[in-house]
Design a protein around this motif. Structure first.
Motif, short mmCIF file in Angstrom:
data_model
loop_
_atom_site.label_atom_id
_atom_site.label_comp_id
_atom_site.label_asym_id
_atom_site.label_seq_id
_atom_site.Cartn_x
_atom_site.Cartn_y
_atom_site.Cartn_z
N ASP A 52 0.83 -1.20 0.00
CA ASP A 52 0.00 0.00 0.00
C ASP A 52 0.87 1.25 0.00
O ASP A 52 1.39 1.65 1.04
N VAL A 53 1.01 1.86 -1.16
CA VAL A 53 1.71 3.15 -1.27
C VAL A 53 0.80 4.16 -1.98
O VAL A 53 1.27 5.11 -2.59
N GLY A 54 -0.50 3.95 -1.86
CA GLY A 54 -1.48 4.77 -2.57
C GLY A 54 -1.66 6.17 -2.02
O GLY A 54 -2.29 7.00 -2.67
N SER A 55 -1.12 6.45 -0.85
CA SER A 55 -1.26 7.78 -0.27
C SER A 55 0.02 8.17 0.45
O SER A 55 0.82 7.32 0.83
N GLU A 56 0.18 9.47 0.64
CA GLU A 56 1.35 9.96 1.39
C GLU A 56 1.32 9.43 2.83
O GLU A 56 2.35 9.13 3.41
N LYS A 57 0.12 9.31 3.37
CA LYS A 57 -0.04 8.81 4.73
C LYS A 57 0.47 7.37 4.85
O LYS A 57 1.17 7.02 5.81
N ALA A 58 0.13 6.51 3.87
CA ALA A 58 0.57 5.11 3.89
C ALA A 58 2.09 5.01 3.75
O ALA A 58 2.73 4.21 4.44
N VAL A 59 2.66 5.83 2.87
CA VAL A 59 4.12 5.82 2.68
C VAL A 59 4.82 6.32 3.94
O VAL A 59 5.80 5.73 4.40
N ALA A 60 4.29 7.39 4.53
CA ALA A 60 4.89 7.93 5.76
C ALA A 60 4.80 6.91 6.89
O ALA A 60 5.75 6.76 7.67
N LYS A 61 3.70 6.17 6.97
CA LYS A 61 3.55 5.14 8.00
C LYS A 61 4.58 4.03 7.81
O LYS A 61 5.18 3.54 8.77
N PHE A 62 4.80 3.63 6.55
CA PHE A 62 5.81 2.61 6.28
C PHE A 62 7.19 3.08 6.76
O PHE A 62 7.90 2.34 7.43
N TYR A 63 7.56 4.32 6.42
CA TYR A 63 8.87 4.82 6.83
C TYR A 63 8.97 4.98 8.34
O TYR A 63 10.04 4.76 8.92
#
Length: 180
Positions: free
Chosen positions: A138-149
């Motif tokens: 799930d990299v569909g949103s900035e929020k999801a990417v930020a959560k991953f990092y």
């Protein structure tokens, strides 16, 4: 008894425990056979020496285990939701992660932890730069990417606290790449 001998004895005991578990019955014969088979394995198939620097710290290690289990459960629930919810599948992609540690052992442990978290898979490791490329579901949103990092940085800091004496400063959050 030096550190290498303690490690060898630990590996031998672990191999004997695995042997007894495979047989499913604790008996003197199984334990002795496990020790014998373990000794043969250690002599005929020796593991390469991995330079280990730093010290093992028990409290951060326990915290690392607890956080890893939490992330695994959270990711499993997220994947179950993606499978059951109506609508299109989430946008997946490959993210680049630069780590602050330089230990091969810690890099391997971190890579294995990432592979255990559902929805992530390490695709490539650049050992020299301590960079991994991770496929994320799930990299569909900035929020999801930020959560991953954020998840990566928590695991990284716990690994550093548990296994290393010192670490280089964490890389800045800029330069994170998303390939979809």
């Amino acid at each position: 008894m030096n550190r290498d001998n303690v490690l060898r004895v630990g590996v031998l005991i672990w191999l004997a425990v695995v042997w007894v578990a495979l047989w499913g019955q604790v008996s003197t014969a199984n334990v002795l056979a496990g020790l014998a088979v373990g000794a043969i394995i250690m002599v005929t198939l020796p593991l390469p020496r991995i330079p280990v620097r730093g010290r093992l710290r028990l409290l951060p290690l326990l915290k690392l285990v607890a956080v890893s289990v939490y992330y695994g459960l959270e990711s499993s629930l997220q994947l179950a939701w993606f499978a059951l919810r109506p609508g299109p599948p989430p946008v997946s992609g490959v993210l680049k992660v630069q780590f602050a540690f330089r230990s091969d052992l810690v890099l391997v442990l971190c890579t294995n932890l990432l592979n255990l978290i559902p929805g992530t898979m390490v695709l490539e490791i650049d050992r020299e730069q301590c960079v991994v490329y991770v496929h994320v579901i799930d990299v569909g949103s900035e929020k999801a990417v930020a959560k991953f990092y954020r998840t990566i940085r928590v695991l990284e800091q716990l690994l550093i606290d548990a296994f290393q004496r010192r670490a280089t400063p964490l890389p800045p959050p800029t330069g994170q790449e998303v390939n979809q």
